[in-house]
Design an enzyme around this catalytic site. Sequence first.
Site, short mmCIF file in Angstrom:
data_model
loop_
_atom_site.label_atom_id
_atom_site.label_comp_id
_atom_site.label_asym_id
_atom_site.label_seq_id
_atom_site.Cartn_x
_atom_site.Cartn_y
_atom_site.Cartn_z
N ASP A 36 25.41 49.20 42.85
CA ASP A 36 24.07 49.36 43.43
C ASP A 36 23.59 50.80 43.21
OD1 ASP A 36 22.43 47.65 45.87
OD2 ASP A 36 21.94 49.78 45.59
N ILE A 37 22.32 50.91 42.84
CA ILE A 37 21.75 52.22 42.52
C ILE A 37 21.59 53.09 43.78
CG2 ILE A 37 19.29 51.66 42.77
CD1 ILE A 37 18.89 52.96 39.99
N ASN A 92 20.74 38.19 50.57
CA ASN A 92 19.50 38.09 51.32
C ASN A 92 18.58 37.10 50.64
OD1 ASN A 92 20.41 40.14 53.04
ND2 ASN A 92 19.60 41.74 51.72
N VAL A 101 14.80 42.35 45.81
CA VAL A 101 14.81 41.99 44.39
C VAL A 101 14.96 40.47 44.29
CG1 VAL A 101 16.01 42.23 42.18
CG2 VAL A 101 15.80 44.21 43.70
N HIS A 105 21.57 37.97 44.17
CA HIS A 105 22.67 38.92 44.05
C HIS A 105 23.46 38.90 45.35
CE1 HIS A 105 19.03 40.97 45.43
NE2 HIS A 105 19.83 41.71 46.19
P1 AMP Z 1 18.17 43.19 48.41
O1 AMP Z 1 17.40 44.01 49.40
O2 AMP Z 1 19.22 42.34 49.03
O3 AMP Z 1 17.24 42.42 47.50
O4 AMP Z 1 18.99 44.23 47.53
C1 AMP Z 1 18.49 44.77 46.35
C2 AMP Z 1 19.42 45.88 45.95
O5 AMP Z 1 19.21 46.19 44.60
C3 AMP Z 1 19.24 47.17 46.74
O6 AMP Z 1 20.47 47.49 47.41
C4 AMP Z 1 18.87 48.20 45.65
O7 AMP Z 1 19.43 49.46 45.89
C5 AMP Z 1 19.44 47.55 44.41
N1 AMP Z 1 18.81 47.91 43.15
C6 AMP Z 1 17.50 47.91 42.85
N2 AMP Z 1 17.31 48.27 41.57
C7 AMP Z 1 18.54 48.50 41.05
C8 AMP Z 1 19.01 48.89 39.75
N3 AMP Z 1 18.18 49.12 38.73
N4 AMP Z 1 20.35 49.01 39.57
C9 AMP Z 1 21.21 48.78 40.58
N5 AMP Z 1 20.82 48.39 41.81
C10 AMP Z 1 19.50 48.26 42.05
#
Ligand code: AMP
Length: 119
Positions: A36-37, A92, A101, A105
């Site tokens: 995760d970023i 989620n 996103v 995931h």
């Molecule tokens: P959610 O809120 O469950 O949809 O989680 C989305 C996750 O994606 C968050 O923890 C973000 O930090 C992560 N995220 C968004 N863009 C990226 C990316 N380019 N690379 C890695 N993680 C990401």
Amino acid sequence: MSADSTEQDCIFCAIARGDIPSDGVYADDHVIAFRDINPQAPSHVLVAPRRHVASIDELKDDQEFLGRVMAVAITVAQAEELAESGYRLATNHGRDGAQSVPHLHVHVLGGRALNGRLG
Ligand code: AMP
């Protein structure tokens, strides 16, 4: 079949294609995992299907694929050496689930004592 606009715009589809960089920790023909970023724990890995699936809500009738995704999540947790100390798997769905996103995931979180509150 061409990808629809959702897939074209999807950041995790772009990661799966290799069009944008990620810190990958696992990949097979169907599932990828990358850090995760914005990590919320010392180990914070996202496990996602290569194909566009909007959220876990789409997988009720595809238990084989659901199992495949979850098995990768367990594999990642074990590879991160979290099995003994413990870890959390979370996914989620939708607005109230705080999904940001819209590509399925599973979060693999561990490496510290996590808060017991889930909401
Ligand atoms: P959610 O809120 O469950 O949809 O989680 C989305 C996750 O994606 C968050 O923890 C973000 O930090 C992560 N995220 C968004 N863009 C990226 C990316 N380019 N690379 C890695 N993680 C990401």
